[in-house]
Structures are given as structure tokens and as C-alpha cells.
Design an enzyme around this catalytic site. Structure first.
Site, PDB file in Angstrom:
ATOM      1  N   HIS A  48      14.727  54.631  26.372  1.00 15.33           N
ATOM      2  CA  HIS A  48      16.052  54.055  26.659  1.00 15.33           C
ATOM      3  C   HIS A  48      16.696  54.652  27.923  1.00 15.33           C
ATOM      4  O   HIS A  48      16.991  53.912  28.863  1.00 15.33           O
ATOM      5  CB  HIS A  48      16.975  54.171  25.441  1.00 15.33           C
ATOM      6  CG  HIS A  48      18.412  53.866  25.746  1.00 15.33           C
ATOM      7  ND1 HIS A  48      18.845  52.602  26.115  1.00 15.33           N
ATOM      8  CD2 HIS A  48      19.512  54.674  25.794  1.00 15.33           C
ATOM      9  CE1 HIS A  48      20.148  52.645  26.364  1.00 15.33           C
ATOM     10  NE2 HIS A  48      20.579  53.882  26.178  1.00 15.33           N
TER      11      HIS A  48
ATOM     12  N   ASP B 297      23.702  51.162  30.498  1.00 17.84           N
ATOM     13  CA  ASP B 297      23.363  51.583  29.132  1.00 17.84           C
ATOM     14  C   ASP B 297      23.584  50.407  28.163  1.00 17.84           C
ATOM     15  O   ASP B 297      22.736  50.086  27.330  1.00 17.84           O
ATOM     16  CB  ASP B 297      24.270  52.777  28.775  1.00 17.84           C
ATOM     17  CG  ASP B 297      24.213  53.166  27.305  1.00 17.84           C
ATOM     18  OD1 ASP B 297      23.119  53.435  26.801  1.00 17.84           O
ATOM     19  OD2 ASP B 297      25.289  53.203  26.662  1.00 17.84           O
TER      20      ASP B 297
ATOM     21  N   ASP C 117      28.609  20.213  37.442  1.00 13.53           N
ATOM     22  CA  ASP C 117      27.750  21.128  38.198  1.00 13.53           C
ATOM     23  C   ASP C 117      27.019  22.120  37.300  1.00 13.53           C
ATOM     24  O   ASP C 117      27.393  23.277  37.212  1.00 13.53           O
ATOM     25  CB  ASP C 117      28.568  21.855  39.267  1.00 13.53           C
ATOM     26  CG  ASP C 117      29.886  22.373  38.700  1.00 13.53           C
ATOM     27  OD1 ASP C 117      30.136  22.119  37.508  1.00 13.53           O
ATOM     28  OD2 ASP C 117      30.636  23.034  39.425  1.00 13.53           O
TER      29      ASP C 117
ATOM     30  N   HIS D 224      21.959  60.791  30.080  1.00 11.25           N
ATOM     31  CA  HIS D 224      23.266  60.366  29.543  1.00 11.25           C
ATOM     32  C   HIS D 224      23.426  60.520  28.031  1.00 11.25           C
ATOM     33  O   HIS D 224      24.538  60.596  27.538  1.00 11.25           O
ATOM     34  CB  HIS D 224      23.610  58.927  29.984  1.00 11.25           C
ATOM     35  CG  HIS D 224      22.917  57.844  29.215  1.00 11.25           C
ATOM     36  ND1 HIS D 224      21.680  57.346  29.557  1.00 11.25           N
ATOM     37  CD2 HIS D 224      23.297  57.145  28.115  1.00 11.25           C
ATOM     38  CE1 HIS D 224      21.332  56.400  28.705  1.00 11.25           C
ATOM     39  NE2 HIS D 224      22.285  56.252  27.817  1.00 11.25           N
TER      40      HIS D 224
ATOM     41  N   GLU E   6      25.036  63.897  23.612  1.00 10.36           N
ATOM     42  CA  GLU E   6      25.415  63.126  22.416  1.00 10.36           C
ATOM     43  C   GLU E   6      24.378  63.291  21.294  1.00 10.36           C
ATOM     44  O   GLU E   6      24.725  63.505  20.146  1.00 10.36           O
ATOM     45  CB  GLU E   6      25.512  61.654  22.837  1.00 10.36           C
ATOM     46  CG  GLU E   6      25.948  60.690  21.756  1.00 10.36           C
ATOM     47  CD  GLU E   6      27.429  60.840  21.420  1.00 10.36           C
ATOM     48  OE1 GLU E   6      27.781  60.446  20.316  1.00 10.36           O
ATOM     49  OE2 GLU E   6      28.200  61.368  22.250  1.00 10.36           O
ATOM     50  N   ASP E   7      23.102  63.173  21.660  1.00  8.31           N
ATOM     51  CA  ASP E   7      22.055  63.009  20.643  1.00  8.31           C
ATOM     52  C   ASP E   7      21.074  64.167  20.506  1.00  8.31           C
ATOM     53  O   ASP E   7      20.160  64.109  19.697  1.00  8.31           O
ATOM     54  CB  ASP E   7      21.231  61.748  20.950  1.00  8.31           C
ATOM     55  CG  ASP E   7      22.059  60.480  20.816  1.00  8.31           C
ATOM     56  OD1 ASP E   7      23.102  60.540  20.161  1.00  8.31           O
ATOM     57  OD2 ASP E   7      21.666  59.448  21.377  1.00  8.31           O
TER      58      ASP E   7
END
Length: 342
Positions: free
Chosen positions: A50, A141, A261, A74, A78-79
Site C-alpha cells: 500500500h 492514500d 456532450d 505514511h 499509525e500502524d
């Protein structure tokens, strides 16, 4: 899809920025891969795929090394067990701040999921990002998450798609990134209203069956006129994205067959005077549709968008939208604020 290899990512960046910090890119690649370890995504792919794909999207936008490194890192705060201090020690304060900014936006997104006031939410997003590169990483992301949304639970897909339609697609529009806005809208549309989207795609298929390659024919017609007049330009044609067709049907309360269009053509010239020369060529050859002319070159949009738009009755009286712009305008229109970092 095979993962982007370390040397491939570095080569992509060096192709548009020969002075890129190769060492930082290599270290971020390895750091992220180790930090995410054996984590996997909902579809079973290694989690590291990812951040890597997010970095890949930013290389298409030709962003600076710091943005690419931020994309790779990134999700580490967080993870994984990494901290902002770890990143500052290893990559310096600029990168640590950028990653921290993306983490804060992610947390804001999670906590304000119920936010009904999308406009306020977008303003908050902008206000919280002292550096616009944070928003560019966050948009990339979201784009990759939407491209791989099929592996999420159905109710989570709907929530993410709604958020994308209300917050992230308009944000990409604000940043002047037209291609990203369109792709985000269409990926969200696929989740929120698959029946409507499929019916529009079926109609495009039947149009093609009945009328042949309309786009190819009109593109060739335009090229002939440009060559006759001796104006050098690139000509591209495309069917509009299903969501933008559907939105137009809703706004104008028209059926598909009465929409004018649904095909758009872009003529990309070398100079600004050539744009106006091209407009003359198009209006001389085909009948212009009244009240469908906009000159955003002399009066640019607030986000810096510049182009001439006109609608004409082309081959077999089919109404088509024609946009005329220079290469420089085209780059700014597609990549918006991101173009300034390139």
C-alpha cells in the site's frame, strides 16, 4: 499486481528529478518494508504494497523526494511500533513533520466520520495541513484505498465511498487535480450506485456498436483541420467518465439520449495565441452551440485552471465539448498545486 521494486521506484523519481536523494528513497523503502513486516491488507497482499503504491501515484505527479519518502512512511507511526522521534532521527525533521501531518489527518478522518458538514471538514483538513504536500499524500492514500476497496466489508465500502464523494473528490478539485477528482468520483460511484454506472456503460457500448468509433472519427476530423491551417497540436478524445455523465443527467433532468456532450476532445497547442487560432479553426469548420463557450484563459478559475471550452455540432450533428489549452496549462490543470513541486 507485482510490487514496485526498490530500484524501479528510485529510477521513476530520477527520471523527472535527476538530483533526487537516492539514499533517502532507498532507506525509506527498507524502513517501511521492515516496519510493516508481515502485516497484510484485507485482500491478503502484504501491507507494504500500500505505501509503495501511494509512492508510485506521487511519482506520476512528479513530486519531490520528501513527498515520496513521506508516502513510503505514511502509515508507520499509525500502524507499527515506529514513533515520530524514530523518523526524525532516521530521516530528519522535515520528513517526521510531514508523516505526522498525514497521521493527524488520518485520525481526524476516523474521528469525524459522522461529520455531515463536508465543507467544514474540508476546511479543517486544509487548515490542519501547514504543508500542502501532506494533503497530496493523503489524497494519493485515499485513491489507492479506493482502487482496492473491493476487499473491504460492504458497509465499510459504502462509508468510504460516501466520504470520498463528499470530502476527498472535491478536495482534489480544490487542489486543481482534475484527473484525480474524476477517478475518485467514479470509484465511489461504482460502490454507491452500481446500477446507474452499469447502465451508462451499457449505453456507451451500444452507441459504439451503432455509430462505430465516434471518438476516432472526430479526432481524425480535428487533426485534418489543424494540419490544413498549419497549427501544431496534439488532439485527444474520450468518452466522459460515467459519474460525470450521470451527474449531468441529474442536474439537467435529461435522459442519456438527450445529453449533448458525452464525448470530450482536448486540443493541446504550443502557445497561447495558437489556442485562439485553434478556436477559430473549430468554429469555422463546425457550428458552435450558443451559450456553451467559456474562456478560462483570459479569466482563469480560482484554482488556477486555464483552458478554452466550446461545444460544437460535429460529425452527424453530434454535440461534443472541445477544450483548447497549451501544454503548460494542461500540466497545471491535471496536477494543480502538485505541478508547482515538479
Amino acid at each position: 499486481m507485482p510490487m514496485i521494486r526498490q530500484y524501479e521506484l528510485v529510477e521513476r523519481v530520477k527520471a523527472y528529478d535527476p538530483s533526487a536523494d537516492e539514499d533517502a528513497l532507498n532507506r525509506a523503502y527498507v524502513f517501511s518494508m521492515r516496519a510493516h513486516g508481515s502485516q497484510t491488507r484485507a485482500n491478503g497482499d502484504p501491507y507494504f504494497s500500500h505505501p509503495l503504491e501511494v509512492a508510485g501515484i506521487l511519482t506520476q505527479m512528479k513530486l519531490d523526494t520528501a513527498s515520496i519518502v513521506t508516502a513510503l512512511l505514511h502509515d508507520t507511526v499509525e500502524d507499527t511500533r515506529s514513533t515520530k522521534d524514530d523518523l526524525a532521527k532516521t530521516f530528519g525533521p522535515e520528513i517526521a513533520e510531514l508523516v505526522d501531518g498525514v497521521t493527524k489527518l488520518t485520525n481526524l478522518e476516523l474521528s469525524s466520520a459522522q461529520s455531515k458538514q463536508a465543507e467544514n471538514f474540508r476546511k479543517l483538513f486544509m487548515a490542519m495541513s501547514r504543508d500542502l504536500r501532506v494533503i497530496l499524500v493523503k489524497l494519493a492514500d485515499r485513491l489507492h484505498n479506493m482502487r482496492t476497496i473491493r476487499s473491504m466489508r460492504p458497509e465499510k465500502q459504502v462509508k468510504k465511498a460516501r466520504e470520498t464523494m463528499d470530502i476527498f473528490a472535491p478536495l482534489a478539485g480544490r487542489m486543481g487535480m482534475q484527473w484525480m477528482r474524476e477517478e475518485l468520483e467514479d470509484l465511489a460511484f461504482r460502490v454507491l450506485n452500481p446500477e446507474a454506472r452499469n447502465s451508462i456503460i451499457r449505453r456507451f457500448v451500444s452507441l459504439q456498436r451503432d455509430g462505430g468509433d465516434i471518438i476516432g472519427q472526430i479526432t481524425a476530423d480535428i487533426r485534418v483541420e489543424m494540419e490544413k491551417a498549419g497549427v501544431e497540436a496534439d488532439v485527444f478524445g474520450r468518452a466522459k467518465k460515467p459519474f460525470s455523465v450521470w451527474r449531468k443527467m441529474q442536474e439537467k433532468q435529461l435522459s442519456f439520449s438527450r445529453l449533448s456532450d458525452i464525448y470530450g476532445f482536448r486540443i493541446i497547442t504550443r502557445t497561447e495565441p495558437d489556442c485562439y487560432r485553434t478556436l477559430g479553426i473549430i468554429h469555422t469548420r463546425w457550428r458552435a452551440v450558443p451559450e456553451r463557450f467559456k474562456d478560462y484563459i483570459s479569466q482563469p478559475k480560482l484554482n488556477g485552471y486555464r483552458s478554452i471550452h466550446t461545444t460544437v455540432a460535429a460529425r452527424d450533428g453530434k454535440r461534443v465539448e472541445v477544450q483548447i489549452r497549451t501544454r503548460e496549462m494542461h500540466r497545471t490543470n491535471e496536477y494543480g498545486l502538485a505541478a508547482h513541486w515538479a
